[in-house]
Design a protein around this motif. Sequence first.
Motif, PDB file in Angstrom:
ATOM      1  N   LEU A 283      -4.324   7.816   2.324  1.00 51.58           N
ATOM      2  CA  LEU A 283      -4.438   7.429   3.565  1.00 51.58           C
ATOM      3  C   LEU A 283      -5.564   5.800   3.367  1.00 51.58           C
ATOM      4  O   LEU A 283      -5.307   5.307   3.928  1.00 51.58           O
ATOM      5  CB  LEU A 283      -5.157   8.081   4.403  1.00 51.58           C
ATOM      6  N   VAL A 284      -6.734   6.107   2.636  1.00 52.48           N
ATOM      7  CA  VAL A 284      -7.911   5.985   2.261  1.00 52.48           C
ATOM      8  C   VAL A 284      -7.127   4.579   1.145  1.00 52.48           C
ATOM      9  O   VAL A 284      -7.284   3.382   2.075  1.00 52.48           O
ATOM     10  CB  VAL A 284      -8.798   6.658   1.812  1.00 52.48           C
ATOM     11  N   THR A 285      -6.479   4.680   0.412  1.00 54.14           N
ATOM     12  CA  THR A 285      -5.651   3.187  -0.230  1.00 54.14           C
ATOM     13  C   THR A 285      -5.219   2.571   0.145  1.00 54.14           C
ATOM     14  O   THR A 285      -4.926   1.104   1.018  1.00 54.14           O
ATOM     15  CB  THR A 285      -4.795   4.210  -1.835  1.00 54.14           C
TER      16      THR A 285
ATOM     17  N   VAL B 159     -17.261   6.454   7.996  1.00 48.89           N
ATOM     18  CA  VAL B 159     -16.671   7.916   6.598  1.00 48.89           C
ATOM     19  C   VAL B 159     -16.015   7.385   6.403  1.00 48.89           C
ATOM     20  O   VAL B 159     -15.920   7.005   5.003  1.00 48.89           O
ATOM     21  CB  VAL B 159     -16.362   8.762   8.034  1.00 48.89           C
ATOM     22  N   LEU B 160     -15.329   5.677   6.527  1.00 52.79           N
ATOM     23  CA  LEU B 160     -13.950   5.217   5.677  1.00 52.79           C
ATOM     24  C   LEU B 160     -14.384   4.381   4.649  1.00 52.79           C
ATOM     25  O   LEU B 160     -14.000   4.495   2.836  1.00 52.79           O
ATOM     26  CB  LEU B 160     -13.278   4.355   6.195  1.00 52.79           C
TER      27      LEU B 160
ATOM     28  N   ALA C  57     -12.591  13.825  -4.985  1.00 51.18           N
ATOM     29  CA  ALA C  57     -12.088  13.172  -3.088  1.00 51.18           C
ATOM     30  C   ALA C  57     -11.073  14.337  -2.619  1.00 51.18           C
ATOM     31  O   ALA C  57     -11.490  14.381  -1.798  1.00 51.18           O
ATOM     32  CB  ALA C  57     -12.290  12.155  -3.820  1.00 51.18           C
ATOM     33  N   LYS C  58     -10.043  14.149  -3.723  1.00 50.57           N
ATOM     34  CA  LYS C  58      -9.070  15.181  -2.850  1.00 50.57           C
ATOM     35  C   LYS C  58      -9.022  16.465  -2.429  1.00 50.57           C
ATOM     36  O   LYS C  58      -8.765  17.096  -1.770  1.00 50.57           O
ATOM     37  CB  LYS C  58      -7.469  14.706  -3.919  1.00 50.57           C
ATOM     38  N   LEU C  59     -10.135  17.045  -3.879  1.00 46.18           N
ATOM     39  CA  LEU C  59     -10.626  18.247  -3.545  1.00 46.18           C
ATOM     40  C   LEU C  59     -11.276  18.610  -2.415  1.00 46.18           C
ATOM     41  O   LEU C  59     -11.584  19.350  -2.286  1.00 46.18           O
ATOM     42  CB  LEU C  59     -10.731  18.777  -4.993  1.00 46.18           C
TER      43      LEU C  59
ATOM     44  N   GLY D  34       0.797  -1.101  -0.253  1.00 38.35           N
ATOM     45  CA  GLY D  34      -0.292   0.722  -0.134  1.00 38.35           C
ATOM     46  C   GLY D  34       0.972   1.171   0.061  1.00 38.35           C
ATOM     47  O   GLY D  34       0.809   2.281  -0.482  1.00 38.35           O
ATOM     48  N   PHE D  35       1.730   1.449   0.414  1.00 37.83           N
ATOM     49  CA  PHE D  35       2.748   2.748   0.467  1.00 37.83           C
ATOM     50  C   PHE D  35       3.366   2.928  -0.760  1.00 37.83           C
ATOM     51  O   PHE D  35       3.485   3.818  -0.924  1.00 37.83           O
ATOM     52  CB  PHE D  35       4.009   1.893   1.520  1.00 37.83           C
TER      53      PHE D  35
END
Length: 396
Positions: free
Chosen positions: A287-289, A263-264, A278-280, A119-120
């Motif tokens: 973090l979600v990914t 929320v997640l 989503a970023k905007l 994931g990192f």
Amino acid sequence: MSDKTVHRVTTRSLLRNNIRNYTMFLMLALIMIVFAFLTNGVNLNSRNFTNIFIQNSYVLLLAVGMVQVMILGCIDLSVGSVCAFVGAISAMVYNTGAGMFTAVLVAVLIGVAIGAFQGFWVAYMKMPAFIVTLAGMLLFRGLTYIITNVTPVGLKDDGYKQLASGMANIPGLQVGNLYPTALILGIILFVAYAVLEVVSRKRKIRNGFDVAPAGLFLLKLVLIGILVFGLSERFATYRGLPRVVILLGIVVFIFNFMMKNTVLGRYIYAVGGNARSAKLSGINSELVTFTVFCIMGCLSGLAGVVFTGYMNSALPQAGNMFEMDAIASCYIGGVSASGGIGTIIGVIVGGLVMAAINNGMSLMNIGSDWQYVVKALILLFAVFYDVYSRRKSGLG
């Protein structure tokens, strides 16, 4: 406009918006009916139902994690190799006398660590998930061969096997050949489900949201009840309730609740639907990914434990094609090829569709070569249906 007209429009809209989910359930029912004729009803007996769930439990566990990855618009090709790697380590830990709980805990923690590692690279280094997990598939397969010396790791006793194929029955509660534990749990689950659905419906009405007509809502509860009690009856008349089914049920409940009510879960759908938007809007998409890949790793570790218990040994070649089965279950279960769409229940049904087809063809003594052909055609049709339906609705 009258209430009757409103209900008719609502029903039509409900059916149209959920056509893919309904199609999966109908497909599963049709497959079971067809094979019932072709196998003289053998596929519907209690023993076969139990075996279907036991033999496919690890794929269903992987599918629960894979659907979250695919909703993000990513993919994980490493899950089969991770299952083999974690299964081997957990078997070695168990053989030291550490106990089942410790072995499972170690497997889950290693799985989470592997998910965090991959994931990192995907979330923060912006590398394509396909490439990262392809490298992971090769890496962990190689490590499995190294730590096992390409030799199966036997288990010191049958304690490990109980998680995968053991039964969870209340001691002393047996009437002839009937194990009522499964029926009791089925009743409890259905009552809890019905109460939650009624409460949710009342809350939506109170807040002004659209709901299905009362008749359609009751029909849904009746059909779910028939499904739950029918499955409970099958388990109750053959050895009882498999422990792995309880484990799978807990996993499905947790992540289905997470995707629908937290929320997640909303963030996962938002990032998968449009990562830039989503970023905007302030969502930490990285973090979600990262979190989703950790979840996938956790479930891969758990699936590795279940498969090792099912085989009663850790095999170096374990996990072969597991990622393909999990991905196919997701696509058949209604996950969109472009991300943003999919449900936990849908992929479970998709996994059961694949399991029912494999099981039916095996009962008919059809070779694995033809089984691969049929599975390929079903997967191709599922993706075509997704692309066609999105194009028709103007979404792609």
